[in-house]
Design a protein around this motif. Structure first.
Motif, mmCIF file in Angstrom:
data_model
loop_
_atom_site.group_PDB
_atom_site.id
_atom_site.type_symbol
_atom_site.label_atom_id
_atom_site.label_comp_id
_atom_site.label_asym_id
_atom_site.label_seq_id
_atom_site.Cartn_x
_atom_site.Cartn_y
_atom_site.Cartn_z
ATOM 1 N N ILE A 4 0.403 -2.209 8.465
ATOM 2 C CA ILE A 4 -0.116 -3.132 7.453
ATOM 3 C C ILE A 4 0.745 -4.392 7.381
ATOM 4 O O ILE A 4 1.955 -4.329 7.214
ATOM 5 C CB ILE A 4 -0.186 -2.430 6.087
ATOM 6 C CG1 ILE A 4 -1.290 -1.363 6.131
ATOM 7 C CG2 ILE A 4 -0.438 -3.423 4.962
ATOM 8 C CD1 ILE A 4 -1.381 -0.506 4.906
ATOM 9 N N GLY A 5 0.092 -5.532 7.566
ATOM 10 C CA GLY A 5 0.778 -6.810 7.500
ATOM 11 C C GLY A 5 1.549 -7.183 8.747
ATOM 12 O O GLY A 5 2.299 -8.162 8.750
ATOM 13 N N GLU A 6 1.337 -6.457 9.823
ATOM 14 C CA GLU A 6 2.115 -6.695 11.040
ATOM 15 C C GLU A 6 1.906 -8.096 11.613
ATOM 16 O O GLU A 6 2.824 -8.693 12.172
ATOM 17 C CB GLU A 6 1.749 -5.645 12.093
ATOM 18 C CG GLU A 6 2.481 -5.815 13.406
ATOM 19 C CD GLU A 6 2.162 -4.714 14.409
ATOM 20 O OE1 GLU A 6 2.509 -4.878 15.583
ATOM 21 O OE2 GLU A 6 1.557 -3.694 14.000
ATOM 22 N N HIS A 7 0.696 -8.630 11.475
ATOM 23 C CA HIS A 7 0.372 -9.889 12.144
ATOM 24 C C HIS A 7 0.120 -11.034 11.161
ATOM 25 O O HIS A 7 -0.492 -12.033 11.510
ATOM 26 C CB HIS A 7 -0.864 -9.694 13.021
ATOM 27 C CG HIS A 7 -0.754 -8.561 13.985
ATOM 28 N ND1 HIS A 7 -1.266 -7.307 13.706
ATOM 29 C CD2 HIS A 7 -0.145 -8.481 15.202
ATOM 30 C CE1 HIS A 7 -1.016 -6.502 14.722
ATOM 31 N NE2 HIS A 7 -0.331 -7.177 15.640
ATOM 32 N N PRO B 233 0.837 -1.208 0.000
ATOM 33 C CA PRO B 233 0.000 0.000 0.000
ATOM 34 C C PRO B 233 0.868 1.253 0.000
ATOM 35 O O PRO B 233 2.029 1.220 0.428
ATOM 36 C CB PRO B 233 -0.768 -0.124 1.313
ATOM 37 C CG PRO B 233 0.210 -0.829 2.199
ATOM 38 C CD PRO B 233 0.938 -1.810 1.316
ATOM 39 N N THR B 234 0.324 2.339 -0.469
ATOM 40 C CA THR B 234 1.063 3.604 -0.430
ATOM 41 C C THR B 234 1.101 4.153 0.990
ATOM 42 O O THR B 234 2.079 4.757 1.411
ATOM 43 C CB THR B 234 0.412 4.644 -1.361
ATOM 44 O OG1 THR B 234 -0.982 4.767 -1.017
ATOM 45 C CG2 THR B 234 0.532 4.197 -2.805
ATOM 46 N N MET B 235 0.014 3.954 1.741
ATOM 47 C CA MET B 235 -0.033 4.404 3.133
ATOM 48 C C MET B 235 -1.199 3.719 3.827
ATOM 49 O O MET B 235 -2.131 3.233 3.187
ATOM 50 C CB MET B 235 -0.209 5.924 3.199
ATOM 51 C CG MET B 235 -1.491 6.437 2.570
ATOM 52 S SD MET B 235 -1.678 8.223 2.647
ATOM 53 C CE MET B 235 -1.854 8.469 4.404
ATOM 54 N N ALA B 236 -1.128 3.662 5.163
ATOM 55 C CA ALA B 236 -2.220 3.094 5.955
ATOM 56 C C ALA B 236 -3.298 4.160 6.126
ATOM 57 O O ALA B 236 -3.015 5.287 6.523
ATOM 58 C CB ALA B 236 -1.696 2.636 7.307
ATOM 59 N N LEU B 237 -4.533 3.805 5.807
ATOM 60 C CA LEU B 237 -5.626 4.779 5.846
ATOM 61 C C LEU B 237 -6.538 4.604 7.055
ATOM 62 O O LEU B 237 -7.373 5.453 7.332
ATOM 63 C CB LEU B 237 -6.455 4.671 4.563
ATOM 64 C CG LEU B 237 -5.706 4.987 3.263
ATOM 65 C CD1 LEU B 237 -6.594 4.736 2.054
ATOM 66 C CD2 LEU B 237 -5.208 6.427 3.269
#
Length: 380
Positions: A346-349, A39-43
């Motif tokens: 994003i995708g941490e877990h 992703p470009t950024m977490a929204l």
């Protein structure tokens, strides 16, 4: 907590759906946010208590992976326009066939049917279509939307959460899931039921901004104080109105009758002049402990330090020091226990979630190597 043991798959989106997911997480549900890879950024600014798995939904493998997660969960929360999930083969018809206990919540602006079902929109559009926007605004001014709260969050996220809870409750009797069709237009309109149902008693007979509860009445409005701050006045009932005049040191005999509509502009000028003579703190000291229904208009910087809010612990701080409201309502036996850790990246877990859903370390390695999933924090 009340929702302990409930598994929720939340497809990442904007504002209303993340709020719905945060409500469920605050009260104990295991909410997994499904983010896109790269992703470009977490929204999502409402990720409290959630975990994130990043899946490449542009691949058949990613879609099949998401399908497995959905089929092993209690709730699917999706914020897309009508038809998007069906194109992925993940619509409610397919998933409910394999998991009849699934609650499939669809949160959109216009709902899953009707001529606007595929149309783009935002809170102000949904509010306009609900009828409520026509009632919002000062006398002689155009309608205005009060932030993006009524449709996005009240009529959208909160109403969708209610629908999910109702479906979960009904499932305890039938053993069956169902589809929750949450329309922000209809949710906002439903929030406004009082406006429709109180019209027959004459509460909204006058033009916008000239009725008792829409800023028309001088005893139901805000006033600037001498230090540039504001107080809110809601002294509707005669006994409360009397306390208001007492605090303002005004004699009712020198003023027009409270319910004389034509004299409201004059009465407002008197109130405005009087409130402008003291600071907000002065008026707070005068009216606290009375039933005048006068309160300070608190800023975000001041709200948690007000004695009442402090005593109830109405605001909390996370591990980064960011302040936000405590989950509501308060339950006596199974209260919410909001997570105070930072919102998930994003995708941490990704890895730990896949393990929980039965994937082996070898399978996870293969998914990572193929780019089907991403893990941006946890390590094998």
């Amino acid at each position: 907590m009340a929702l302990a043991g409930v598994r929720v798959i939340e497809l990442a989106g904007l504002a209303p759906a993340p709020f719905c997911g945060m409500i469920l997480a605050d009260f104990g549900a295991q909410v997994i946010r499904v983010d896109r890879t790269r992703p470009t950024m977490a929204l999502d600014t409402q990720g409290r208590g959630k975990r994130s798995v990043a899946i490449n939904l542009k691949t058949a493998e990613g879609i099949m992976l998401l399908r497995k997660l959905c089929l092993q969960s209690d709730v699917v929360l999706e914020p897309y326009r009508k038809g998007v999930m069906e194109k992925l083969g993940l619509g409610p018809q397919e998933l409910l066939k394999e998991n009849p206990r699934l609650i499939y919540a669809r949160l959109t602006g216009y709902g899953q049917s009707g001529s606007y079902a595929l149309a783009a929109g935002h809170d102000i559009n949904y509010l306009a279509m609900s009828g409520l926007l026509s009632r919002l605004g000062r006398s002689g001014e155009k309608p205005y939307a009060p932030l993006n709260l009524l449709a996005d969050f009240g009529g959208g996220g909160l109403t969708c959460a209610l629908g999910i809870l109702l479906a979960l409750l009904e499932r305890t009797k039938s053993g069956k899931g169902q589809v929750v069709d949450a329309s922000m237009v209809e949710g906002a309109a439903y929030l406004g039921s009082f406006i429709w149902k109180s019209s027959r008693i004459g509460m909204w007979n006058r033009p916008r901004g000239e009725n008792m509860l829409d800023s028309g009445a001088p005893f139901y409005d805000t006033y600037q104080t001498s230090d540039g701050k504001y107080v809110a006045v809601g002294a509707i009932e005669p006994q409360f109105y009397s306390k208001l005049l007492q605090g303002l040191e005004l004699d009712s005999g020198d003023l027009p009758p409270q319910m004389s509509f034509n004299d409201w502009p004059q009465l407002r000028r008197v109130f405005a002049e009087r409130f402008a003579s003291k600071t907000q703190a002065d008026w707070t000291r005068i009216f606290d402990g009375t039933d005048a229904c006068v309160t300070p208009v608190l800023s975000f910087d001041d709200v948690s330090s007000h004695p009442h809010n402090q005593q109830r612990g109405s605001f909390i701080k996370d591990s980064d020091g960011e302040e936000s409201p405590r989950p509501a309502p308060a339950l006596s036996r199974t209260p919410a226990e909001p997570c105070l850790a930072s919102d998930p990246c994003i995708g941490e877990h990704t890895v730990e979630i896949l393990k929980e859903y039965g994937f082996t370390s070898e399978q996870i390695e293969q998914l990572l190597a193929a780019g089907t999933v991403e893990c941006n924090a946890a390590k094998l």
